[in-house]
Design an enzyme around this catalytic site. Structure first.
Site, PDB file in Angstrom:
ATOM      1  N   GLU B  60       0.530  -1.055  -0.240  1.00  0.00           N
ATOM      2  CA  GLU B  60       0.470  -0.212   0.420  1.00  0.00           C
ATOM      3  C   GLU B  60       0.808   1.307  -0.065  1.00  0.00           C
ATOM      4  O   GLU B  60       0.434   2.399  -0.819  1.00  0.00           O
ATOM      5  CB  GLU B  60      -0.819  -0.451   1.398  1.00  0.00           C
ATOM      6  CG  GLU B  60      -2.068  -0.686   0.609  1.00  0.00           C
ATOM      7  CD  GLU B  60      -1.967  -2.220   1.791  1.00  0.00           C
ATOM      8  OE1 GLU B  60      -0.770  -2.771   1.749  1.00  0.00           O
ATOM      9  OE2 GLU B  60      -3.181  -3.088   1.196  1.00  0.00           O
ATOM     10  N   HIS B 129     -10.364  -3.954  10.388  1.00  0.00           N
ATOM     11  CA  HIS B 129     -11.209  -3.775   8.887  1.00  0.00           C
ATOM     12  C   HIS B 129     -12.112  -2.396   9.154  1.00  0.00           C
ATOM     13  O   HIS B 129     -13.224  -3.199   8.267  1.00  0.00           O
ATOM     14  CB  HIS B 129     -11.537  -4.935   8.173  1.00  0.00           C
ATOM     15  CG  HIS B 129     -10.439  -5.691   7.732  1.00  0.00           C
ATOM     16  ND1 HIS B 129      -9.233  -6.391   8.752  1.00  0.00           N
ATOM     17  CD2 HIS B 129     -10.123  -6.439   6.750  1.00  0.00           C
ATOM     18  CE1 HIS B 129      -8.060  -7.093   8.320  1.00  0.00           C
ATOM     19  NE2 HIS B 129      -8.629  -7.670   6.357  1.00  0.00           N
TER      20      HIS B 129
END
Lengths: 338, 325
Positions: B60, B129
């Site tokens: 990322e 998450h």
């Protein structure tokens, strides 16, 4: 080498290295005279790297640079007057006085900026290479970075992505043996940056970064391959900064005077001048004429910078956002901006 | 008007913009042939090919900064983080490069990058998450922050985000992805900085963020049964923040509740309450009230999960309390 490069190009390399050196020396004097504050990270001793690489670049090729970026900027074509004016904080500086030594920008000639954070030049250059590929051009994108960046995640992620996606990027490591003052020997057990290329599957070469012709040859090969769609390359240039990390900083405790003296004796500009003379590529008079022209250019640049106006304080918050059509109201978050 | 789900509408907007501009491209883990973990790019790989629907390694920081470099050099990347939590590895470069390069270059570089992902404490997704993260981006000069709550806005705001020359954080709440709603036919763009009055009312103003807009609407319906008329504002973008719409509503109702599932400190309500005090103190019949999620990471077990974020009943209670002030 001299057969393929040609005399004119050989002299241009000399002129470029000397321009960087004289410009840096002028900045050193201006700093010492108290003409500006803040950082001044000189490129003295490393001129061969930017010069040898940028000699292969077109204006539309992108360069992403570092906190030690004066040499990259000049070699890519930023006029010395705009560099010096930037360090003096003037409106005519290449970043309009917003940046100083560490944040030089001139994207209109492909100098996409220098960063005060170590590492992102690598990933940003990979992105420049992605654009070149998507736009179906043969532009290349160059990242300069020091040994200090190679133990940072940017190095791993940026080089891996560029290689996986076969992007036209050239990663140029200026291994000057110290990340500010931390020795590279203490920062890693693998002090060969070039050897790390094997981990990602791209070509890696190590060379004498104080030998401008060696840099020129390796960069030429890497740029040609990248333009032709052959993917990225990693070039490790072993070099040394002979002045302190930043002007005014105490330059002791982490390296010896002997070591500095040894590298000064390997000065890339003096070595190249000697080689040009020894190979009969130029006469002393030819090179003295270049010296005089560069000296005059830098004197003129200093005068321009010193006489330039300061930026208007009213402009400081300009360009936080583009003047895009996406807004129905001003983007200010609130408080004093409301 | 057609009925579409939120995800379908956003995907239609993305496809239209990719059709319109060949320099728009998407990168993300699974964004290619698979079509995205949340179906954000289903079918697009076949239309636009591997150079524009790019499957990324789990890298990322790398691809966020790479896309920053790409945006600075002429293309228009969309980073699809899947779960927006995964953006956090890129924070350093987002805050030092992505948000600053336009300013640092004096406007000579543009930064047309969209950072999209699914957010929210919803389902048993656990601590890694379920995050929201928008206050970080609201705090930093250079970002737009977009939080659509309807299918039509998901499409119209995504299209605007893609055309915008600035970095845009585009957040899709997991609890909204499958809701259905009308979407206008033809070209549909929604400007940034323009709040929507999701329900008109006169007794109290409820400004809610993302999924909380739907819960606030349910609460308003329940309150109507008690004779309380609540106006519900959906800001749609948090940066820029359309304070004019908030202040106009407050001028009418005199009372403001901000409902935000994200943490209270330095959050959306803090900013709004301060601006209300600065600009409309005399309109206040009671202090601005805020209702936030608990100040803790998101848990897994449903037993732990239930009290984490405001539900409809909590909003109803908060409104009653505010009216009793």
């Amino acid at each position: 080498m001299s057969e393929t490069i040609g005399r004119e190009r050989m002299l241009a390399l000399y002129r470029q290295m000397l321009q960087i050196r004289r410009c840096e020396e002028a900045l050193v004097r201006l700093y010492a005279a108290g003409k500006f504050a803040g950082a001044c990270h000189t490129y003295i001793g490393e001129e061969a790297v930017a010069t040898g690489v940028c000699a292969h670049l077109r204006m539309d090729d992108a360069v992403f640079s570092t906190h030690r970026g004066h040499g990259h900027a000049l070699a890519k074509g930023v006029p010395p007057a705009e560099l010096i004016a930037e360090l003096l904080g003037k409106a005519t500086g290449c970043s309009g006085g917003r940046g100083g030594s560490m944040h030089l920008f001139k994207p209109e000639i492909g100098f996409m900026g220098s960063s005060g954070i170590v590492g992102p030049s690598i990933t940003l250059a990979a992105g420049g290479a992605y654009s070149a590929k998507l736009m179906k051009t043969d532009r290349v994108s160059v990242a300069f970075f020091g040994d200090g960046a190679v133990n940072n995640g940017s190095f791993h992620e940026g080089i891996n992505l560029a290689t996986a996606w076969r992007l036209p990027a050239i990663f140029v490591c200026e291994n000057n043996l110290y990340a500010t003052e931390v020795p590279f020997l203490q920062a890693t057990r693998n002090t060969s940056v070039a050897s790390r290329a094997a981990a990602y599957g791209l070509p890696g070469v190590e060379l004498d970064g104080n030998d401008v012709l060696a840099v020129y040859a390796a960069a030429g090969e890497a740029v040609a391959r990248a333009r032709a769609g052959g993917g990225p390359a990693l070039i490790e240039c072993k070099t040394y900064r002979t002045r302190a990390h930043s002007e005014g900083m105490r330059d002791a405790g982490y390296r010896t005077a002997d070591e500095i003296a040894q590298w000064r004796a390997r000065d890339p500009i003096k070595a190249y001048r000697d080689a040009l003379l020894a190979g009969a590529h130029a006469s002393s008079a030819d090179l003295d004429a270049i010296d005089a022209a560069v000296k005059a250019q830098i004197e003129e640049a200093v005068a321009f910078a010193e006489s330039s106006p300061l930026p208007s304080p009213a402009t400081v918050a300009d360009h936080v956002y583009s003047a895009g059509a996406c807004l129905d109201v001003q983007p200010a978050g609130g408080g004093q901006h409301a | 008007m057609r009925e579409m789900t939120y995800v379908e509408a956003a995907r239609e907007g993305l496809a239209e913009e990719m059709e319109r501009d060949p320099l728009v491209w998407v990168v993300g883990e699974g964004a290619g042939p698979r079509g995205g973990n949340f179906n954000t790019t289903v079918g697009l790989y076949d239309r636009f090919g591997p150079e524009r629907l790019v499957d990324a390694p789990i890298s990322e920081r790398g691809f966020t900064a790479l896309c920053t470099g790409a945006a600075a050099t002429g293309t228009r990347p969309i980073v699809d983080f899947m779960f927006i939590d995964f953006i956090t590895d890129g924070f350093g470069d987002l805050f030092n490069q992505t948000s600053k390069l336009q300013w640092m270059s004096g406007g000579r570089l543009k930064m047309p990058i969209v950072l999209r992902g699914c957010m929210g404490v919803y389902g048993s997704n656990g601590a890694h998450h379920s995050g929201n993260y928008y206050p970080f981006f609201m705090h930093v000069p250079g970002f737009h922050v977009v939080v659509p709550t309807t299918p039509a806005d998901a499409k119209g705001l995504l299209k605007t985000a893609i055309r915008c020359d600035d970095p845009v954080l585009f957040l899709e709440h997991k609890g909204l992805l499958n809701i259905k709603g009308p979407v206008p036919d033809g070209e549909h763009l929604v400007p940034f900085g323009k709040a929507a009055i999701a329900r008109a009312g006169k007794d109290v103003t409820i400004l809610a963020v993302a999924l909380m807009v739907r819960r606030a609407l349910e609460a308003a319906e329940a309150l109507a049964g008690e004779g309380i008329s609540a106006e519900v504002i959906d800001p749609r973008t948090l940066a820029p923040l359309d304070m004019d719409t908030v202040l106009a509503s407050l001028h009418k109702t005199g009372r403001l509740l901000v409902v935000d599932e994200d943490f209270a400190p330095c959050g959306v309500a803090s900013e709004i309450a301060t601006q209300v005090m600065e600009r409309a103190f005399d309109d206040l019949d009671a202090p601005v009230k805020r209702l936030n999620g608990l100040f803790a990471p998101a848990p897994y077990s449903a037993a732990l999960f239930a009290p984490m974020v405001p539900d409809t009943a909590a909003i109803v209670r908060a409104v009653r309390d505010l009216l009793a002030e």
